[in-house]
Design an enzyme around this catalytic site. Structure first.
Site, PDB file in Angstrom:
ATOM      1  N   CYS A  13     -10.488  -9.303   0.356  1.00 44.14           N
ATOM      2  CA  CYS A  13     -10.656 -10.605   0.246  1.00 44.14           C
ATOM      3  C   CYS A  13     -11.333 -10.866   1.613  1.00 44.14           C
ATOM      4  CB  CYS A  13      -9.244 -11.157   1.333  1.00 44.14           C
ATOM      5  SG  CYS A  13      -8.201  -9.595   0.454  1.00 44.14           S
ATOM      6  N   THR A  73       7.619 -20.216 -15.542  1.00 43.80           N
ATOM      7  CA  THR A  73       7.994 -19.624 -16.902  1.00 43.80           C
ATOM      8  C   THR A  73       7.074 -18.076 -16.498  1.00 43.80           C
ATOM      9  OG1 THR A  73       8.051 -22.043 -18.296  1.00 43.80           O
ATOM     10  CG2 THR A  73       7.464 -19.332 -18.820  1.00 43.80           C
ATOM     11  N   GLN A  77       0.189  -0.848  -0.119  1.00 46.42           N
ATOM     12  CA  GLN A  77      -0.056  -0.142  -0.239  1.00 46.42           C
ATOM     13  C   GLN A  77       1.079   1.402  -0.366  1.00 46.42           C
ATOM     14  OE1 GLN A  77      -3.047   0.259  -0.097  1.00 46.42           O
ATOM     15  NE2 GLN A  77      -3.752  -2.176  -0.206  1.00 46.42           N
TER      16      GLN A  77
END
Ligand code: PLP
Length: 437
Positions: free
Chosen positions: A385, A292, A223
């Site tokens: 969340c 990857t 943040q």
């Protein structure tokens, strides 16, 4: 750049602490890496070279924005993964170094779930977990840190700025306390080994590293990165997390700064890194994070980090000006309304420029969120969340607020596209909502 004008039908997004839109310059820069320049950075041929060049440039940009070195940046898929890597990786390494010591972690009571839940998971695996409490404003009780440190402490993790209440933590002071502790351990060891005072002083003068890297100091600067100088060296941090989608970059990329990345070839080999990898495989990211690379997202993140670093001071001043004015207007509407955490007028330097965490007595946050959403304003309760999972904010609990206040609190966070017109419109809508009781 971003649209700043709104019509009545447009939504007003005031949840930039949850996520930010991709900056059009970033989007343009990323685009070729989805299809035209789609190579795997691990391939030796031209397409691979093109991809690795994009990852290298992004690494350089992120490193520059942190005043760090190229090799100190480890790309991950999210800040959650970066926080997992630093906590789990440090404990794993500590266990390898000191198989007879029970590792200990110190984390603040108001860390993001990606730190708190990971620390709790490690506790279930036998790690000792010590929680550093916060005061009523949400500032860690720094005086307590000293007593939590010992020779079993593998890592201390204290966030730079909180995602719910925007509190800015005294990370520089924490870095200093940890550095002093490490030095005191070294001094005791030197004395035990019968080292002369003179030899000790010459070690200091030569600037050699202390014999122990523990406790490592990590700060979650997810943040903070848009608004505060996050150079880890200035903060005294051994590891630092930032996330692309909080700074107008794409989702799917984040970075962990690691002071001593060392060299790491294969998971079962000894390494001089302060971390062990938690994802093993092809050895990407200097062996610390196999898989990857997400080339388009990383490329975009690099540019987003560069832009955030450049416009940081001006943006912080602009946004905090808008935020303060907005808050003064809100207070005029309802004299019972309160701010959770730091008072922005009395202590402006202790709260992130874009954050307001508001208690509206008598109005449950669920109702506020739903009504405001219907009226066109997007705000949130606690962290993104936690609010989906309908859990009461652990952060507000840690500040000691009663249940009722926690349930009636919500977060407004401003961002780069936020302008006066939009806030004026938002105030009109909120005034109606408050009056409609
Ligand atoms: N740390 C903090 C302080 C955050 O605010 C967030 C996101 O809300 C995270 C970590 C997790 O970030 P990511 O969404 O990249 O996993």
């Amino acid at each position: 750049m971003f649209r700043n004008r709104i019509s009545d039908m447009e939504k007003i997004y005031l949840d930039y602490a949850a996520t930010t839109p991709v900056d059009p310059r970033v989007l343009r820069f990323m685009r070729p890496y989805f299809a035209d320049k789609f190579g795997n950075p691990g391939s030796v041929h031209g397409a691979g070279q093109e991809a690795i060049a994009a990852v290298d440039l992004a690494r350089e940009r992120v490193a520059d924005s942190l005043g760090a070195e190229f090799r100190q940046i480890i790309f991950t898929s999210s800040a959650t993964e970066a926080n997992n890597l630093v906590l789990r990786g440090a404990v794993k390494k500590f266990r390898k170094e000191f198989p007879d010591r029970r590792p200990k972690l110190v984390v603040s009571a108001i860390e993001h779930e990606s730190v708190l839940e990971t620390a709790r998971d490690l506790e279930r695996e036998g790690v000792e977990l010590a929680v550093l409490p916060v005061d009523k404003k949400g500032i860690v009780k720094i005086g307590k840190l000293q007593e939590l440190l010992d020779e079993r402490t593998a890592l201390v993790s204290v966030m730079y700025a909180n995602n719910e209440i925007g509190t800015i933590e005294p990370v520089q002071e924490i870095g200093k306390i940890i550095a002093d502790f490490r030095k005191s351990v070294r001094d005791v060891k030197d004395a035990q080994n019968g080292k002369s005072q003179r030899a000790e002083r010459s070690t200091e003068r030569s600037g050699s590293t202390p014999s122990t890297p523990y406790p490592l100091f990590h700060t979650d600067a997810v943040q903070a990165f848009q608004y505060l100088d996050c150079r880890p060296e200035a903060l005294g941090a051994d590891a630092l997390t930032i996330s692309s989608h909080k700074v107008y970059g794409p989702k799917g990329a984040a970075a962990l700064y690691v002071k001593n990345v060392g060299t790491f070839k294969r998971s079962n080999e000894r390494s001089d890194s302060t971390l062990q990898p938690i994802i093993t495989g092809g050895g990407q990211e200097f062996g610390l994070r196999s898989g990857t690379e997400n080339v388009p997202a990383i490329a975009g993140f690099g540019l987003a980090a560069e832009i955030a670093g450049k416009d940081r001071a001006a943006e912080a001043a602009r946004v905090s000006g808008l935020r303060n004015k907005f808050w003064r207007e809100l207070k005029k509407m309802n004299n019972q309304i309160r701010l959770n955490g730091v008072d922005i007028i009395a202590e402006p330097g202790l709260r992130l420029a874009n954050n307001l965490n508001i208690w509206l007595p008598g109005r449950p946050a669920e109702e506020t969120l739903a009504r405001l959403d219907l009226a066109g304003i997007r705000v949130s309760a606690g962290s993104a969340c936690a609010s989906r999972a309908q859990r009461a904010s652990e952060t507000l609990k840690a500040l000691g607020y009663p249940e009722k206040r926690i349930k009636e609190s919500f977060r407004i966070s401003l961002g780069r596209p936020t302008g006066t017109r939009e806030l004026h419109q938002a105030l009109k809508i909120i005034r109606k909502y408050i009056a409609a009781k």
